[in-house]
Design an enzyme around this catalytic site. Structure first.
Site, PDB file in Angstrom:
ATOM      1  N   ARG A  27       0.823  -1.213   0.000  1.00 29.93           N
ATOM      2  CA  ARG A  27       0.000   0.000   0.000  1.00 29.93           C
ATOM      3  C   ARG A  27       0.860   1.268   0.000  1.00 29.93           C
ATOM      4  O   ARG A  27       0.369   2.358  -0.248  1.00 29.93           O
ATOM      5  CB  ARG A  27      -0.920   0.013   1.227  1.00 29.93           C
ATOM      6  N   GLU A 508      -2.438  -2.506 -21.940  1.00 26.58           N
ATOM      7  CA  GLU A 508      -2.122  -3.161 -20.669  1.00 26.58           C
ATOM      8  C   GLU A 508      -0.672  -3.663 -20.665  1.00 26.58           C
ATOM      9  O   GLU A 508       0.035  -3.541 -19.660  1.00 26.58           O
ATOM     10  CB  GLU A 508      -3.126  -4.303 -20.422  1.00 26.58           C
ATOM     11  N   LYS A 632      -0.255  -0.163  -4.168  1.00 27.18           N
ATOM     12  CA  LYS A 632      -1.221  -1.132  -4.673  1.00 27.18           C
ATOM     13  C   LYS A 632      -2.637  -0.580  -4.655  1.00 27.18           C
ATOM     14  O   LYS A 632      -3.423  -0.818  -5.551  1.00 27.18           O
ATOM     15  CB  LYS A 632      -1.126  -2.392  -3.812  1.00 27.18           C
TER      16      LYS A 632
HETATM   17  O1  M6R Z   1      -7.446  -1.830  -7.061  1.00 23.24           O
HETATM   18  P1  M6R Z   1      -7.823  -1.337  -8.424  1.00 23.24           P
HETATM   19  O2  M6R Z   1      -8.037  -2.451  -9.402  1.00 23.24           O
HETATM   20  O3  M6R Z   1      -8.974  -0.398  -8.415  1.00 23.24           O
HETATM   21  O4  M6R Z   1      -6.568  -0.515  -8.916  1.00 23.24           O
HETATM   22  C1  M6R Z   1      -6.613   0.228 -10.091  1.00 23.24           C
HETATM   23  C2  M6R Z   1      -5.221   0.641 -10.517  1.00 23.24           C
HETATM   24  O5  M6R Z   1      -4.641   1.452  -9.547  1.00 23.24           O
HETATM   25  C3  M6R Z   1      -4.319  -0.578 -10.748  1.00 23.24           C
HETATM   26  O6  M6R Z   1      -4.859  -1.454 -11.689  1.00 23.24           O
HETATM   27  C4  M6R Z   1      -2.931  -0.133 -11.210  1.00 23.24           C
HETATM   28  O7  M6R Z   1      -3.008   0.413 -12.491  1.00 23.24           O
HETATM   29  C5  M6R Z   1      -1.960  -1.313 -11.159  1.00 23.24           C
HETATM   30  N1  M6R Z   1      -0.713  -0.903 -10.593  1.00 23.24           N
HETATM   31  C6  M6R Z   1      -1.678  -1.878 -12.492  1.00 23.24           C
HETATM   32  O8  M6R Z   1      -0.816  -2.958 -12.453  1.00 23.24           O
END
Ligand code: M6R
Length: 637
Positions: A27, A508, A632
């Site tokens: 986090r 992606e 995260k």
């Molecule tokens: O927890 P979430 O799926 O809502 O998070 C969204 C983005 O912050 C997350 O997917 C971020 O782009 C990742 N680091 C990608 O690997």
């Protein structure tokens, strides 16, 4: 962002908090700290710049004993990572100590007022303001509005829960923004208090001991029994009695404990060098788990029920609006193709932070889907709240973290069944989000009569073949992607190209590479290259391209690749096994199994990009699981 923890029990708290904080490090990880209450009631505060291991080293040199404590792992928002800015923060008297996750939006205004009253600040953070507000409000409660400057600890007495709640209510009324807090106060006796507004907080229930944490992985080594704290609630933990929950207005709240269905081993690396590698290898399993009991006609009603719909309700849906950020947004982009193909419903995926500030028209009959691994992403939650304020919409979450905020903000949740995803780069969760989108688009298509039972059966069977195809990819491309990473590690910029279903996979793939290997990478729709981006191509520019033979745009992609090849690009093509059509064009070919229809191939292509990005970061010796500047769970706007 930021992980907060607390402990009240009979064991040495520092060791417990270190263990919990390590599991929350995803986090935020630029600095860390804890406060342990010594047997004599002293607040022993230790703060370091860097990761939890630094805190651990410091504590090895100078241990702190005590069985009541709080801790923090920081992702800096206000003030650079430094010891002064690391949490916990205190008031002027040192009686209040607290940790915070979130952002106090009106902190400057509050700070100015507090400075005028003579408060002395030690940090640049927004958090410290909260400690001084407590100091002020407690001075008022003690009949002395100007408590600043003298030790309120001298009036030592143990406060009742009711008195503490009054303080919390007063302080909360003055704060604007998002916060989860864990607070200790010398005047409160052996109490530890948790407060939740727009940031997650959960209580772990042990044998005669209580834990507080931002997220469940922090609790897994100690207990699987939890109590979720809801929006606008305070929890007071006292020795020997069950956690007492209250609303900010002071009304007692009754809530039963829930069992976390996760195994503690799920939050271990299990022999892999990094969580990300483990999680990539878990993708086939989580995809399969996400599908389990949800495919085929006999499960249609119950699956729609899980989504908060009935067959009749599904037929009322007129359009689909997807809201998400980052990787989850990319899963929504794939879903646009799936929904429009199978259901015939218009479907639009939008970046949540953009949606918030647009005046997008949301018509009655819209199914609003918020997608999030963590279920705590501030932008996604805010966008969802905005969307659901429109009349006649139905809301649905696609979420991995059980009991997270989004699951309580949507009318229903379709869980991805991945277990904890610890690596900051989202991998298995992305694939599982796609699995849910397959299930949902097919279920809506079947409910609306757009696919007949036979087609539904056939599509379901094909979907169930995806996990085996993912397995076979993992069995074959580990070395190939590692070799490629060695070869291309010094490259400064990468291009990812795809069309149709593979355009979102190109986006992606590029995101994955840039976030963990810090190499500049861009994803483009291959057909757009000629409208500008092709100018970027020079001799040796690596171009990662998806050219799968059963795709309706295979020949188009091939032509686009000819164009970049003619300008010197080094093409790494992802193609079907036994397709040699691109051999002559490609520098390297990565082959993946063919599904009977292109619609089921985005997860396969995505897996290749994940493993390549992983190896690239590994070869460059970077911190794969905790890349710089990231966290995260992005709980700030
Ligand atoms: O927890 P979430 O799926 O809502 O998070 C969204 C983005 O912050 C997350 O997917 C971020 O782009 C990742 N680091 C990608 O690997």
């Amino acid at each position: 962002m930021c992980g907060i923890v607390g402990y009240l029990g009979k064991k040495e708290a520092a060791a417990i908090l270190l263990e919990s904080l390590k599991r929350l490090e995803y986090r935020g990880y630029d600095s860390a700290g804890l406060c342990v209450v010594s047997p004599k009631g002293r607040f022993e505060i230790v703060r370091v710049v860097g990761k939890i291991v630094k805190l651990e080293e410091r504590l090895k040199k100078s241990p702190v004993a005590g069985t009541l404590a709080l801790g923090h792992s920081r992702w800096a928002t206000h003030g650079r990572p430094s010891e002064e800015n690391a949490h916990p923060h205190s008031d002027c008297t040192g009686n209040i100590v607290l940790v915070h996750n979130g952002i106090i939006e009106n902190y400057l205004e509050l700070k100015e007022g507090l400075l005028k009253k003579g408060h002395k600040f030690q940090s640049e953070t927004d958090t410290e303001v909260i400690a001084h507000l407590f100091e002020e409000e407690m001075g008022i409660a003690a009949g002395s509005p100007k408590s600043h400057g003298r030790s309120i600890g001298k009036e030592a007495r143990t406060w009742s829960d009711r008195a503490v709640l009054k303080m919390i209510a007063r302080v909360s009324r003055r704060l604007k923004g998002a916060y989860a807090l864990v607070v200790l106060c010398k005047l409160w006796g052996r109490k530890i208090v948790g407060v939740r507004k727009d940031c997650p907080l959960v209580v772990g229930v042990g044998e005669g001991e209580w834990f507080l944490a931002s997220d469940m992985p922090a609790l897994l080594p100690f207990t699987k029994e939890v109590i979720f704290i809801e929006e606008g609630e305070t929890v007071i933990l006292n020795e020997g009695i069950r956690p007492a929950l209250y609303s900010f207005q002071g009304r007692p709240v009754r809530r039963a404990t829930s069992q976390i269905p996760w195994d503690p081993l799920m939050a271990e690396k299990g022999g892999h060098k990094h969580f990300m590698h483990k999680e990539i290898h878990e993708a086939p399993r989580s995809f399969e788990d996400t599908l389990r009991g949800r495919v085929y006609e006999e499960n249609l009603d119950s699956f729609l029920g899980e989504a908060g719909l009935s067959v009749a309700g599904a037929r009322q849906i007129r359009r689909v609006q997807i809201l998400a950020c980052g990787t989850a947004y990319h899963s929504g982009l794939v879903a646009e193709y799936l929904f429009e193909k199978w259901t015939g419903l218009p479907c639009h995926a939008e970046i949540a932070s953009e949606f918030r500030y647009k005046n997008r028209v949301i018509e009655p009959g819209t199914l609003v889907i918020a997608v999030s691994q963590s279920g705590e992403t501030a932008d996604t939650i805010a966008a969802l709240r905005l969307a659901r304020s429109h009349p006649g919409v139905t809301t649905l979450g696609i979420v991995n973290q059980i009991g997270s905020t989004l699951t309580r903000e949507t009318a229903a949740t379709l869980y991805t069944r991945c277990g904890p995803e610890i690596g900051v780069a989202s991998t298995k969760a992305f694939l599982a989000q796609l699995a849910v989108f397959y299930l949902l688009s097919l279920a809506l298509a079947r409910a609306g009569g757009r696919v007949n039972p036979k087609e539904f059966q056939a599509l379901g069977s094909e979907l169930l073949r995806v996990p085996a195809a993912l397995h076979s990819i993992l069995a074959h491309i580990e070395n190939l992607t590692l070799e490629l990473a060695h070869e291309l590690q010094d490259v400064k910029s990468f291009i990812y190209l795809g069309r149709h279903l593979f355009y979102p996979i190109a986006l992606e793939g590029a995101l994955k590479l840039k976030e963990i290997s810090y190499i500049h990478a861009e994803g483009f729709a291959a057909g757009e290259m000629k409208h500008g981006p092709i100018a970027l191509i020079e001799l040796g520019t690596p171009v990662f391209a998806f050219a799968l033979k059963n795709s309706s745009v295979y020949q188009k992609v091939r032509s686009n690749l000819e164009e970049v090849r003619a300008r010197g690009a080094k093409i790494i093509s992802v193609v079907h096994e036994k397709d040699h059509g691109l051999d002559a064009l490609s520098h390297r070919v990565i082959s993946i199994p063919a599904m009977s229809q292109e619609w089921f191939e985005p997860p396969l292509a995505a897996l290749v990009t994940q493993l390549f990005a992983y190896h690239m970061a590994g070869v460059k010796g970077l911190d794969v699981d905790q890349p710089r500047n990231l966290a995260k769970s992005v709980t700030v706007e």
